[in-house]
Design a protein around this motif. Structure first.
Motif: not given
Length: 709
Positions: A286, A311, A353, A359, A417, A420, A424
């Protein structure tokens, strides 16, 4: 008797002689000393009266030494000049020490003087005191010996280069570090540079040259590079040292040590891998991904191309881990990593991750969201397919599927962020949709992906159901004679016809253009075979568009040859039309395949000329028979003064290269007249004839006569 003028000149010369910063002794042709200045007497440790009153050369020079020993008479500088009539330059001689003064060293130069008839008139000997320089050199030599004793015992690899004497020293450790016996290679100043890794050589050469040529550079230096070991591997070294300079900054000596960094680099690599890589799968972790994503976003912004963050989460992994054990779960994670590596490109980024979360970051996708969605979808299909295959773990077959969430990004995307989190959320949507699937975060992108997937599915189904049909658009000569036709493909779907612009791009991006192109080529050759006995159709050339992907297939020439043989089509009536994208890459392979096709008797035409990668050099290299003027130039040729010269230039170029010329998109009489007046050989467009089903084309022109437009 000397004149007053001569006496005055002699007096001035005597005064000059006395004030010279060098000792001067003048010998006659018999060797007798005629005169000597005061400095010469001081340097030789005698008075001027003693020196000029010496009866013989031996008594005058007998006390002089060379290399610490009395000089032999035949080697006295004056005797050498008397014997050879040639000068003696830079001879270092010693004068023995006295009770009051230590030994003195002199640089001696002697040269003859001749009279007008060429007879030797006198020998002039000059002395310059070099005692200080000689003693400094002796001290330096003693320091050298002590330095080399110290260097010999060093654990590093010392070396030394005297730029004055050109002496080079490489320590024993220097040789053994590189796998050689001391002195195994020619020992000179360039030896070390010849062993520098080729990729580092320019950097090192520039660094050393700059340090030595810049007289204001620092005396100490430090640089890392790689040296080539005798067995072929590279030894990373840190070279540190200093440059000794004279008062003006000129380098006199350079000394240093090379430290083997192999173990240090290995330790740094272990620390780096522990910090940035997952120990279980060997994938970036990560931390690595977060740091790299910043760079990926910047690259996406600069290139104007989209990227995609995928993801991936394994379905029901926790249940498998709990029931079969962590060892089986770890083995599954390692196998998933290996399978993903196999289907991803080298430029794609794969990271773990933690847990069962992976990922994938794709870069350099299309310039529009639709293009990026389509390209990402193809990668996802490969990932889903490879991960759906059963795994043999701990002696049993296990099935594990992934759920994948996808978010596109460009230079204006949200932060890392946020990306991601969006991916997700999309992944959880994929799980909610039944697992073993992928979902885009943006609903509009998801809709585009669904549309693309549905269209690609329909395209595959249409190929198998033979829904693609051939149309022909006639081509006429300047005189109105039917000379050929271009084959166009249509998709007969849901009771209507889909135009090529709506499916050709998808066919190319999905790879379906190859089977589609083969279908069109097969049907075209079947038509040529049917026409060969027809008095009108049998003399036509049929132009068939071929994609770059088809041409780059190694087996394409064999496939075309097989189709010609199976259908019985006359190859000289088949013209394969290429777009200018053939110039973009792999030119040599493309030319080779074109020549292989020409060997069958097939002709080539370059379509849409002037809109892509054309160059005169390529036109000469490619085995072309015709150029086709793009409709964008033809459209305004009769009204735009800028378009007309372009068309005229293309026609002139084709004539020079002995190529046929075809103009497409002719829709007005003014366009037709301009092209005919300009010497265009063949015309195609709605004014002359619209595309029609190939069956209608056969009925309209087959055996009906001349077929004038």
């Amino acid at each position: 008797m000397m004149s007053d003028t001569a006496t005055a000149i002699q007096r001035r010369l005597d005064e000059l002689l006395e004030h010279l910063p060098a000792g001067v002794v003048v010998h006659g042709p018999d060797g007798r000393i005629l005169t000597a200045n005061r400095l010469a007497a001081e340097l030789l440790g005698q008075s001027p009266e003693q020196l000029t009153g010496t009866a013989s050369i031996t008594s005058a020079w007998g006390f002089v030494r060379a290399n610490g020993r009395p000089m032999r008479p035949e080697n006295y500088p004056v005797n050498i000049v008397l014997r050879t009539h040639k000068k003696v330059a830079h001879l270092v001689v010693g004068v023995p020490a006295s009770d009051r003064e230590p030994e003195r060293w002199l640089i001696c130069n002697a040269y003859p003087e001749f009279d007008a008839e060429g007879a030797l008139r006198q020998v002039v000997v000059c002395f310059t005191d070099c005692t200080a320089l000689k003693r400094a050199k002796q001290r330096l030599q003693k320091s050298d010996k002590r330095l080399r004793l110290v260097l010999k015992g060093s654990n590093d690899a010392p070396w030394d280069y005297d730029m004055v004497t050109q002496e080079v020293y490489y320590s024993e450790r220097w040789w053994t570090m590189l796998g050689y016996r001391p002195g195994a290679l020619p020992c000179d100043k360039d030896l070390w540079l010849s062993l520098v890794h080729p990729d580092d050589r320019a950097k090192v050469s520039a660094f050393m040259r700059g340090m030595l040529e810049d007289r204001n550079a620092r005396e100490c230096y430090s640089i890392e590079f790689r040296l080539r070991h005798r067995d072929g591997h590279d030894v990373p070294v840190l070279s540190r040292g200093f440059v000794l300079r004279d008062p003006d900054g000129k380098p006199l000596r350079i000394s240093g040590t090379n430290t083997d960094l192999t173990e240090r680099k290995a330790a740094e690599r272990r620390i780096y891998e522990a910090a940035y890589f997952d120990h279980l799968t060997g994938l970036p972790n990560r931390r690595f991904l977060i740091e790299e994503l910043d760079k990926m976003l910047a690259r996406s912004h600069r290139s104007g191309r989209y990227g995609a963050l995928l993801f991936l989460d394994l379905d029901n992994f926790k249940l498998l881990n709990d029931t079969l054990g962590h060892e089986v779960g770890d083995a599954l994670l390692r196998e998933v990593a290996q399978r993903l590596r196999r289907v991803l490109r080298h430029s794609d980024n794969l990271a773990r991750l933690g847990g069962d979360e992976f990922v994938v970051v794709l870069e350099g996708l299309g310039r529009t969201p639709e293009e990026a969605v389509a390209e990402t979808g193809h990668v996802v299909d490969k990932m889903l397919a490879v991960l759906a295959q059963p795994y043999l773990l701990a002696g049993r077959m296990i099935v594990s599927t992934p759920s994948i969430g996808i978010v596109l990004f460009d230079g204006a995307s949200a932060g890392i962020d946020t990306l991601l989190r969006q991916a997700d959320l999309a992944m959880y949507r994929a799980k909610a949709d039944g697992r073993n699937t992928a979902c885009f975060f943006d609903p509009s992108m998801q809709a585009a992906a669904d549309h693309q997937a549905a269209l690609e599915h329909a395209l595959r189904k249409g190929l198998s159901a033979q829904q693609f049909v051939l149309f022909c658009q006639p081509q006429f000569s300047a005189e109105g004679q039917l000379v050929g036709a271009e084959v166009l493909v249509r998709w007969r779907r849901d009771g209507g016809l889909v135009e090529p612009d709506d499916f050709i791009g998808l066919a190319e991006s999905s790879g379906l253009i190859v089977p589609l192109g083969e279908h069109v080529l097969l049907e075209s050759c079947r038509a040529l075979a049917r026409w060969k006995d027809d008095r009108v159709l049998g003399r036509l050339k049929l132009a068939v568009n071929v994609s770059v992907q088809q041409l780059r297939e190694p087996a394409f020439p064999r496939s075309v040859g097989r189709i010609l043989a199976d259908t019985g089509a006359p190859p000289e009536r088949l013209c394969l039309e290429l777009t200018e994208s053939v110039f973009a890459e792999n030119v040599a392979e493309t030319i080779q395949r074109m020549h292989a096709l020409c060997d069958h008797g097939i002709h080539f035409s370059l379509d849409d000329f002037g809109t892509g990668y054309s160059s005169l050099a390529y036109l000469k290299r490619f085995p072309l028979a015709a150029l086709k003027i793009d409709r964008s130039f033809v459209h305004d040729v009769h009204v735009d003064p800028d378009a007309a010269p372009i068309v005229e230039a293309i026609i002139a170029l084709a004539r020079k290269l002995k190529l046929e010329i075809v103009a497409e998109g002719v829709e007005h009489e003014a366009q037709r007249n301009f092209l005919i007046d300009g010497g265009c050989g063949a015309l195609q467009g709605f004014l002359l004839g619209r595309p029609m089903p190939i069956e209608d084309f056969e009925r309209s022109f087959g055996g009906a006569g001349a077929g004038h437009a």
